[in-house]
Design an enzyme around this catalytic site. Structure first.
Site, PDB file in Angstrom:
ATOM      1  CG  HIS A 149      -1.893  -1.028   1.380  1.00 35.83           C
ATOM      2  ND1 HIS A 149      -1.760  -2.071   2.254  1.00 35.83           N
ATOM      3  CD2 HIS A 149      -3.077  -1.211   0.734  1.00 35.83           C
ATOM      4  CE1 HIS A 149      -2.822  -2.862   2.168  1.00 35.83           C
ATOM      5  NE2 HIS A 149      -3.635  -2.372   1.238  1.00 35.83           N
ATOM      6  N   GLY A 152      -2.916  -1.669  -7.477  1.00 37.46           N
ATOM      7  CA  GLY A 152      -1.781  -2.589  -7.518  1.00 37.46           C
ATOM      8  C   GLY A 152      -1.980  -3.726  -8.504  1.00 37.46           C
ATOM      9  CG  ASP A 212      -5.692  -7.214  -5.606  1.00 39.92           C
ATOM     10  OD1 ASP A 212      -6.042  -8.336  -5.223  1.00 39.92           O
ATOM     11  OD2 ASP A 212      -5.179  -6.372  -4.857  1.00 39.92           O
ATOM     12  CD  GLN A 268      -9.164  -4.372  -6.853  1.00 37.82           C
ATOM     13  OE1 GLN A 268     -10.009  -4.880  -6.128  1.00 37.82           O
ATOM     14  NE2 GLN A 268      -8.092  -3.772  -6.361  1.00 37.82           N
ATOM     15  CG  MET A 328       4.385  -7.432   0.985  1.00 31.84           C
ATOM     16  SD  MET A 328       4.946  -5.888   1.690  1.00 31.84           S
ATOM     17  CE  MET A 328       6.643  -6.328   2.033  1.00 31.84           C
TER      18      MET A 328
HETATM   19  O1  PAF Z   1      -8.042  -3.796  -3.536  1.00 32.83           O
HETATM   20  C1  PAF Z   1      -8.756  -3.388  -2.592  1.00 32.83           C
HETATM   21  O2  PAF Z   1      -8.286  -3.136  -1.482  1.00 32.83           O
HETATM   22  C2  PAF Z   1     -10.248  -3.206  -2.842  1.00 32.83           C
HETATM   23  O3  PAF Z   1     -10.743  -4.181  -3.701  1.00 32.83           O
HETATM   24  C3  PAF Z   1     -10.613  -1.795  -3.315  1.00 32.83           C
HETATM   25  C4  PAF Z   1      -9.996  -1.471  -4.667  1.00 32.83           C
HETATM   26  C5  PAF Z   1     -10.162  -0.769  -2.283  1.00 32.83           C
HETATM   27  C6  PAF Z   1     -12.134  -1.675  -3.464  1.00 32.83           C
HETATM   28  O4  PAF Z   1     -12.782  -1.902  -2.263  1.00 32.83           O
END
Ligand code: PAF
Length: 291
Positions: free
Chosen positions: A44, A154, A157, A160, A191
Site C-alpha cells: 500500500h 496494484g 490484484d 481488479q 504482500m
Molecule cells: O483492492 C482493494 O483493497 C479493494 O478491492 C478496493 C480497490 C479498495 C475496493 O474496495
C-alpha cells in the site's frame, strides 16, 4: 524551499470529501487517489508514494467494502487497525484519509451496481461471482466522491485492475487508472493484508506461489511456449505442498482475459489462487510469448 504540508486529515462524510475535492480542483490542484481496505503494508505504501510523486493532493480511501465480500467470506474478521494505518499513511505524506462507514457509502434505499461482466467471470470470479461488481461499484462511487485525476491500483490484484480500467473507459470517467507494482516479502510472497491469517507452516509453504510463477517465467525464457506444460508445471509445483489447496492456476490473454491458445502469442496473465486453510491468496505474473 518546499511548501509546508498540512497535517494528515481524516474525512468521514461524502459531502465533506466532495467539497474538499471541488475546492482543490478550483485551485488547479491535481488529486491522486489510492483506494484501499486498510491494514497497510509496504505494498500500500508503495502505491501511496507513487501517487505522492505526481499529485498535489493524495487521498487514500480506507473502506472495507461489504459488497465485495460474499456471505461465507472474511468481512467480519478482515484485519483492521485505523490508528496504525493513519500513522503509516502520514509517514509517506498522504494528505487525506477518506474513512466513511458503510451507512455513509450505502445509505438506506441504495440499489445501484456497476459491473464489467466478461472480465469479472473467469479466474477469481469463478469462486467469487459477485466480487468484481462490488469492487467496480465502490470504485465508481469513490471516483465520484474524491474526484481524482488519477487512481492507483496494484498489479497484485491484476483482474481488479483490468475490471476498473474497463469500467472507467466504458463509463467515460474522467480519470486515469494507474497500475502500481506488486511488492513482495524478501522470500517472494506477494504482500497482502490476508498474509496475517497464515500459521507459520502455512506461511512457509506460501512461498511456493511466487516460486511457481518464477519457474513458469524461467520455462518461457528457455523456449517453452506450450500453455499446458507451463500451467501444469505451476500446478504441480504447488500441488505437492501439503497445506496448499489450489483454487485455480490459469493462463489468460491480456487485456481481455480470454482463454489462452495452446501455443499463445503476445502478453498473457499467468494467475493463481490458492487456499491455506480458509485463507485464499492470489498472485500473478505477466508473460510475454513470442508474437
Ligand atoms: O483492492 C482493494 O483493497 C479493494 O478491492 C478496493 C480497490 C479498495 C475496493 O474496495
Amino acid at each position: 524551499m518546499g511548501v509546508a504540508r498540512e497535517p494528515l486529515k481524516t474525512i468521514t462524510t461524502v459531502g465533506e470529501m466532495q467539497a474538499a475535492a471541488d475546492a482543490w480542483r478550483r485551485a488547479g490542484r491535481t488529486i491522486g487517489l489510492v483506494p484501499t481496505m486498510g491494514f497497510f503494508h509496504e505494498g500500500h505504501l508503495t502505491l501511496m508514494r507513487q501517487a505522492r510523486q505526481r499529485a498535489d493532493i493524495v487521498v487514500v480511501s480506507l473502506f472495507v467494502n461489504p459488497t465485495q465480500f460474499a456471505a461465507n467470506e472474511d468481512l467480519s474478521r478482515y484485519p483492521r487497525d485505523f490508528e496504525r494505518d493513519r500513522a503509516m499513511a502520514e509517514s509517506v505524506g498522504v494528505d487525506v484519509i477518506f474513512f466513511p462507514d458503510a451507512k455513509e457509502m450505502y445509505p438506506a434505499g441504495y440499489q445501484t451496481t456497476v459491473a464489467a461482466p466478461e472480465l469479472s467471470q473467469p479466474l477469481c470470479g469463478k469462486t467469487r461471482p459477485t466480487h468484481f461488481a462490488g469492487v467496480a461499484t465502490v470504485c465508481c462511487k469513490l471516483f465520484n466522491i474524491v474526484k481524482p485525476h488519477f487512481a492507483v491500483f496494484g498489479e497484485k490484484d491484476y483482474q481488479q485492475l483490468l475490471v476498473v480500467t474497463r469500467m472507467a473507459a466504458d463509463l467515460n470517467l474522467d480519470l486515469e487508472i494507474v497500475p502500481g507494482p506488486t511488492v513482495r516479502e524478501p522470500d517472494g510472497l506477494a504482500m497482502s493484508s490476508r498474509n496475517v491469517y497464515l500459521s507459520p507452516p502455512e506461511r512457509a509453504q506460501a512461498v511456493w506461489l511466487s516460486r511457481s510463477l518464477q519457474v513458469a517465467a524461467d520455462l518461457l525464457a528457455e523456449g517453452e511456449t506450450c500453455r499446458d506444460r507451463i500451467v501444469g508445471t505451476v500446478w504441480e509445483t504447488i500441488r505437492v505442498r501439503p497445506l496448499a489447496r489450489i483454487d485455480y492456476v490459469e493462463l489468460r490473454r491480456l487485456p481481455d482475459l480470454a482463454p489462452a491458445d495452446e501455443e499463445p502469442h503476445g502478453k498473457h496473465l499467468l494467475a493463481l489462487a490458492v487456499y491455506f486453510g480458509p485463507t485464499r491468496l492470489i498472485d500473478n505474473t505477466v508473460l510475454s510469448f513470442p508474437e
